[in-house]
Design a protein around this motif. Structure first.
Motif, PDB file in Angstrom:
ATOM      1  N   ASN A  98       0.818  -1.207   0.000  1.00 51.72           N
ATOM      2  CA  ASN A  98       0.000   0.000   0.000  1.00 51.72           C
ATOM      3  C   ASN A  98       0.852   1.258   0.000  1.00 51.72           C
ATOM      4  O   ASN A  98       1.768   1.416   0.816  1.00 51.72           O
ATOM      5  N   ASN A  99       0.518   2.149  -0.933  1.00 53.45           N
ATOM      6  CA  ASN A  99       1.089   3.498  -1.003  1.00 53.45           C
ATOM      7  C   ASN A  99       2.593   3.526  -1.291  1.00 53.45           C
ATOM      8  O   ASN A  99       3.228   4.569  -1.090  1.00 53.45           O
ATOM      9  N   LYS A 100       3.164   2.428  -1.737  1.00 48.23           N
ATOM     10  CA  LYS A 100       4.546   2.453  -2.200  1.00 48.23           C
ATOM     11  C   LYS A 100       4.572   2.928  -3.651  1.00 48.23           C
ATOM     12  O   LYS A 100       3.698   2.584  -4.451  1.00 48.23           O
ATOM     13  N   ASN A 101       5.580   3.724  -3.977  1.00 43.91           N
ATOM     14  CA  ASN A 101       5.677   4.306  -5.314  1.00 43.91           C
ATOM     15  C   ASN A 101       6.579   3.447  -6.192  1.00 43.91           C
ATOM     16  O   ASN A 101       7.781   3.347  -5.935  1.00 43.91           O
ATOM     17  N   VAL A 102       5.987   2.840  -7.201  1.00 44.73           N
ATOM     18  CA  VAL A 102       6.731   1.979  -8.117  1.00 44.73           C
ATOM     19  C   VAL A 102       6.751   2.633  -9.491  1.00 44.73           C
ATOM     20  O   VAL A 102       5.691   2.891 -10.084  1.00 44.73           O
ATOM     21  N   LEU A 103       7.935   2.911  -9.987  1.00 44.12           N
ATOM     22  CA  LEU A 103       8.102   3.489 -11.315  1.00 44.12           C
ATOM     23  C   LEU A 103       8.473   2.365 -12.279  1.00 44.12           C
ATOM     24  O   LEU A 103       9.500   1.711 -12.109  1.00 44.12           O
ATOM     25  N   LEU A 104       7.617   2.140 -13.262  1.00 40.84           N
ATOM     26  CA  LEU A 104       7.838   1.069 -14.231  1.00 40.84           C
ATOM     27  C   LEU A 104       8.392   1.655 -15.523  1.00 40.84           C
ATOM     28  O   LEU A 104       7.731   2.471 -16.181  1.00 40.84           O
ATOM     29  N   CYS A 105       9.599   1.254 -15.881  1.00 45.18           N
ATOM     30  CA  CYS A 105      10.230   1.686 -17.128  1.00 45.18           C
ATOM     31  C   CYS A 105      10.048   0.576 -18.153  1.00 45.18           C
ATOM     32  O   CYS A 105      10.516  -0.548 -17.952  1.00 45.18           O
ATOM     33  N   VAL A 106       9.354   0.875 -19.228  1.00 45.54           N
ATOM     34  CA  VAL A 106       8.977  -0.125 -20.226  1.00 45.54           C
ATOM     35  C   VAL A 106       9.778   0.123 -21.498  1.00 45.54           C
ATOM     36  O   VAL A 106       9.724   1.212 -22.077  1.00 45.54           O
ATOM     37  N   THR A 107      10.545  -0.894 -21.926  1.00 46.44           N
ATOM     38  CA  THR A 107      11.347  -0.758 -23.142  1.00 46.44           C
ATOM     39  C   THR A 107      10.832  -1.707 -24.215  1.00 46.44           C
ATOM     40  O   THR A 107      10.044  -2.616 -23.931  1.00 46.44           O
ATOM     41  N   GLY A 108      11.259  -1.520 -25.447  1.00 46.76           N
ATOM     42  CA  GLY A 108      10.601  -2.115 -26.597  1.00 46.76           C
ATOM     43  C   GLY A 108      10.853  -3.580 -26.834  1.00 46.76           C
ATOM     44  O   GLY A 108      11.981  -4.012 -27.047  1.00 46.76           O
ATOM     45  N   GLY A 109       9.791  -4.356 -26.822  1.00 44.96           N
ATOM     46  CA  GLY A 109       9.833  -5.783 -27.114  1.00 44.96           C
ATOM     47  C   GLY A 109       8.422  -6.324 -27.025  1.00 44.96           C
ATOM     48  O   GLY A 109       7.534  -5.693 -26.438  1.00 44.96           O
ATOM     49  N   ILE A 110       8.191  -7.494 -27.582  1.00 48.69           N
ATOM     50  CA  ILE A 110       6.845  -8.052 -27.593  1.00 48.69           C
ATOM     51  C   ILE A 110       6.312  -8.272 -26.179  1.00 48.69           C
ATOM     52  O   ILE A 110       5.106  -8.275 -25.941  1.00 48.69           O
ATOM     53  N   ALA A 111       7.212  -8.407 -25.216  1.00 47.85           N
ATOM     54  CA  ALA A 111       6.780  -8.629 -23.825  1.00 47.85           C
ATOM     55  C   ALA A 111       6.157  -7.386 -23.197  1.00 47.85           C
ATOM     56  O   ALA A 111       5.706  -7.446 -22.046  1.00 47.85           O
ATOM     57  N   VAL A 112       6.091  -6.275 -23.938  1.00 48.07           N
ATOM     58  CA  VAL A 112       5.450  -5.070 -23.399  1.00 48.07           C
ATOM     59  C   VAL A 112       4.012  -5.357 -22.972  1.00 48.07           C
ATOM     60  O   VAL A 112       3.514  -4.783 -22.005  1.00 48.07           O
TER      61      VAL A 112
END
Length: 405
Positions: free
Chosen positions: A3-17
């Motif tokens: 709860n209320n933890k800040n998670v920054l998701l960096c998404v890079t290019g690939g079919i697994a997006v």
């Protein structure tokens, strides 16, 4: 829950997006505040709107698109995060980060943040095994980044092998453990027994048969197990090393001493790591007085010692049994044969003639072989870092199965 933890998701290019969309959903359901940054390549696979809907936050992809004029976006996001996830992480972004390149919003944030950064690779099996990628991953491990190893399976390119992004549910579970335990302790509640160092087999009161093992790798494994939350017992032959803090130590000298000590700790152990270089032979007769020199040659008759690892393999029930094999030729072949003949779950093999590892070295170069036939190479790195990586890789391959041990 997270709860209320800040998670920054960096998404890079690939079919697994497409899996990253599900990951945002799982993290949000677990209570995290999630913000997403995308590379241009990632946008070719999934539109930013999908992440915006799942996260209920703006999606970032342009370093020069300042959505709030009161802050600098890439610095604000870097400071906001309690944890940064790069998932999926391509070979390209791994290479950039390993070399300090910041040429888009994702890599700029990664260099600016002081939060923990976890990297979840996803790529073709041959790309993942390429020497440059292996080298870059090793560099990032040395720099303190943590990896969520890819799983094996059918890849979008048509190959079957290692390179598939770990499932969103498993990544969310690891994030939850990280926050709820204060720090990552996947071995909490488990007893880990580790053997280290050489043994000495006495010839007489002043001479013995031994080997060049320094014990450094075994002591590093013990320190890593303790760090990861385990009740750790270290059974050590004669070495000149400091016992890791919080680790129970049992000092032994001979192969027979080590055999007895290991058996005394084996039944209630969850994991046993036999990294000691135990003598295969001992003098058949031990002289009570110092042997005197004679004219000409002499013969020292030897007999076999008990094969501790094979004995444990025959005896094991619930235990996860991990061996080491120090070889000089045909390293993988000998390691695989040893894994099978001694009923091991994993074996860690290395070529002791490699300048990046071997006896007495502070670094090591190894390959982890599993009972499932998977081979995971690790490039030269300090033994303390390698030990943590080995445990993390084994734990990930075991998944929930470790709960039953």
């Amino acid at each position: 829950m997270i709860n209320n933890k800040n998670v920054l998701l960096c998404v890079t290019g690939g079919i697994a997006v497409y899996k990253a969309v599900a990951l945002v959903s799982k993290l949000s359901q677990a209570g995290a505040n999630v913000k997403v940054v995308m590379t241009d390549s990632a946008k070719e696979f999934v539109q930013p709107l999908s992440f915006q809907v799942m996260s209920k936050n703006d999606v970032y992809f342009d370093t020069f698109d300042e959505k709030d004029s009161r802050v600098i976006a890439h610095i604000d996001l870097a400071d906001w995060a309690d944890l940064v996830l790069v998932a999926p992480a391509t070979a390209n972004v791994i290479g950039k980060l390993a070399n300090g390149i910041a040429d888009d919003m994702v890599t700029t944030i990664l260099l600016a943040t002081e939060a923990d950064v976890w990297i979840a690779p996803a790529m073709n099996v041959h790309m993942y095994a390429h020497p440059a990628v292996v080298r870059n991953i090793g560099q990032l491990h040395s720099d303190g980044y943590r990896f969520i190893e890819p799983s094996e399976g059918f890849l979008a390119c048509g190959y079957v092998g290692k390179g598939r992004l770990e499932e969103p549910e498993r990544i969310t579970e690891l994030v939850s453990q990280h926050f709820t335990q204060g720090h990552y302790q996947p071995l909490k509640g488990k007893k880990v027994v580790i053997t280290a160092g050489p043994t000495r087999e006495r010839i007489d009161p002043v001479r013995y048969v031994s080997n060049f093992s320094s014990g450094k790798m075994g002591y590093a494994m013990a320190a890593a197990a303790q760090k990861l939350g385990a009740e750790t017992v270290l059974i050590s032959g004669p070495v000149e090393l400091t016992v890791p803090s919080g680790v129970q130590i049992i000092h032994v000298e001979s192969a027979a001493d080590m055999y007895d000590a290991v058996l005394s700790q084996f039944d209630d152990a969850s994991i046993v790591v036999k990294s000691a270089a135990v003598a295969d032979y001992r003098p058949k007769s031990v002289h009570t007085q110092k042997m005197k020199k004679k004219a000409g040659d002499d013969v020292l008759e030897l007999e076999r010692t008990t094969d501790i690892l094979k004995s444990l393999g025959d005896r094991k029930e619930h235990q996860l049994l991990i061996g080491f094999a120090a070889e000089t030729t045909d390293v993988i072949a000998y390691g695989q044969k040893k894994l099978e003949s001694k009923n091991l779950d994993y074996i860690i093999v290395n070529d002791v003639t490699d300048p990046g590892g071997g006896f007495g070295s502070d670094t090591n170069v190894v390959t982890l072989l599993s009972r499932e036939g998977e081979a995971t190479p690790f490039t030269a790195m300090p033994k303390d870092q390698l030990a943590v990586r080995l445990f993390e890789t084994i734990l990930q391959q075991e998944g929930g199965k470790l709960d039953d041990r």
